[in-house]
Design a protein around this motif. Structure first.
Motif, mmCIF file in Angstrom:
data_model
loop_
_atom_site.group_PDB
_atom_site.id
_atom_site.type_symbol
_atom_site.label_atom_id
_atom_site.label_comp_id
_atom_site.label_asym_id
_atom_site.label_seq_id
_atom_site.Cartn_x
_atom_site.Cartn_y
_atom_site.Cartn_z
ATOM 1 N N UNK A 170 -6.130 -48.759 -27.437
ATOM 2 C CA UNK A 170 -5.175 -48.289 -26.430
ATOM 3 C C UNK A 170 -5.235 -46.767 -26.284
ATOM 4 N N UNK A 171 -5.230 -46.280 -25.030
ATOM 5 C CA UNK A 171 -5.229 -44.835 -24.765
ATOM 6 C C UNK A 171 -4.290 -44.544 -23.604
ATOM 7 N N UNK A 172 -3.971 -43.268 -23.448
ATOM 8 C CA UNK A 172 -3.197 -42.781 -22.302
ATOM 9 C C UNK A 172 -3.846 -41.482 -21.843
ATOM 10 N N UNK A 173 -4.273 -41.447 -20.577
ATOM 11 C CA UNK A 173 -4.941 -40.249 -20.071
ATOM 12 C C UNK A 173 -5.102 -40.306 -18.570
ATOM 13 N N UNK A 174 -5.862 -39.348 -18.044
ATOM 14 C CA UNK A 174 -6.136 -39.317 -16.620
ATOM 15 C C UNK A 174 -7.498 -38.676 -16.387
ATOM 16 N N UNK A 175 -8.246 -39.221 -15.430
ATOM 17 C CA UNK A 175 -9.544 -38.666 -15.068
ATOM 18 C C UNK A 175 -10.702 -39.410 -15.701
ATOM 19 N N UNK A 182 -16.162 -42.541 -29.973
ATOM 20 C CA UNK A 182 -15.987 -41.134 -29.601
ATOM 21 C C UNK A 182 -15.542 -41.086 -28.149
ATOM 22 N N UNK A 183 -14.473 -40.335 -27.891
ATOM 23 C CA UNK A 183 -13.907 -40.238 -26.548
ATOM 24 C C UNK A 183 -13.816 -38.767 -26.180
ATOM 25 N N UNK A 184 -14.416 -38.388 -25.046
ATOM 26 C CA UNK A 184 -14.291 -37.023 -24.549
ATOM 27 C C UNK A 184 -13.691 -37.083 -23.151
ATOM 28 N N UNK A 185 -12.756 -36.208 -22.877
ATOM 29 C CA UNK A 185 -12.099 -36.175 -21.581
ATOM 30 C C UNK A 185 -10.622 -35.892 -21.759
ATOM 31 N N UNK A 186 -9.871 -36.043 -20.690
ATOM 32 C CA UNK A 186 -8.444 -35.726 -20.686
ATOM 33 C C UNK A 186 -7.635 -36.941 -21.141
ATOM 34 N N UNK A 187 -7.542 -37.110 -22.450
ATOM 35 C CA UNK A 187 -6.794 -38.205 -23.057
ATOM 36 C C UNK A 187 -5.644 -37.592 -23.834
ATOM 37 N N UNK A 188 -4.423 -38.006 -23.497
ATOM 38 C CA UNK A 188 -3.226 -37.436 -24.120
ATOM 39 C C UNK A 188 -2.845 -38.137 -25.412
ATOM 40 N N UNK A 189 -3.193 -39.379 -25.529
ATOM 41 C CA UNK A 189 -2.830 -40.105 -26.734
ATOM 42 C C UNK A 189 -3.626 -41.379 -26.857
ATOM 43 N N UNK A 229 -3.414 -43.384 -16.597
ATOM 44 C CA UNK A 229 -2.402 -43.853 -17.546
ATOM 45 C C UNK A 229 -3.051 -44.650 -18.657
ATOM 46 N N UNK A 230 -2.719 -45.939 -18.712
ATOM 47 C CA UNK A 230 -3.311 -46.805 -19.736
ATOM 48 C C UNK A 230 -4.397 -47.725 -19.180
ATOM 49 N N UNK A 231 -4.603 -47.678 -17.874
ATOM 50 C CA UNK A 231 -5.613 -48.532 -17.232
ATOM 51 C C UNK A 231 -6.967 -47.820 -17.196
ATOM 52 N N UNK A 232 -8.024 -48.551 -17.498
ATOM 53 C CA UNK A 232 -9.375 -47.999 -17.567
ATOM 54 C C UNK A 232 -10.286 -48.806 -16.641
#
Length: 134
Positions: free
Chosen positions: A91-96, A62-69, A125-128
């Motif tokens: 793999x995800x793409x997001x910010x914050x 489960x992922x909550x936050x500003x994830x675009x894809x 971006x794609x880095x976590x």
């Protein structure tokens, strides 16, 4: 005389503590699961046992936050040998900042084990990058 009494009182506790530690060691599982920094949401699984574990599976995430894809990545591993490390990657793409909760299952000597891990992660971006894990 006082030394003999002290030894007689302390010795049973020491011996009992040694045997209770051995008994507890048999039931503990030496598999560490945690989030790793890097590309996408990476869950590292370290098999600290002296035997392999099988059917490692990212059961839910489960992922909550500003994830675009995002997409499904590596969600299953057939086996992790003794003393080796494996990764489950989403793999995800997001910010914050995001909150992630995952359930990982595996088979340990015929026993089905399920563990939940949670973390606050920072995404660019794609880095976590890991912020806090529990």
């Amino acid at each position: 005389m006082k030394k003999l009494v002290a030894i007689a009182l302390i010795l049973p506790m020491v011996i009992g503590g040694m045997f209770s530690g051995i008994a507890a060691g048999e039931t503990l599982q030496n598999v560490d699961i945690g989030f790793e920094n890097g590309y996408g949401i990476r869950i590292g699984v370290l098999n600290g046992n002296d035997y392999p574990i099988y059917d490692i599976h990212l059961k839910t995430i489960f992922i909550t936050g500003l994830v675009f894809g995002g997409s499904s990545g590596i969600t299953n591993l057939k086996e992790i040998e003794a003393g080796k490390y494996g990764y489950l990657v989403t793999p995800i793409f997001g910010i914050g900042t995001i909150l992630v909760s995952a359930v990982v299952s595996y088979e340990d000597q015929g026993e089905y084990v399920e563990r939940q891990i949670n973390a606050n992660l920072f995404v660019i971006g794609t880095m976590v990058i890991g912020v806090d894990e529990w």
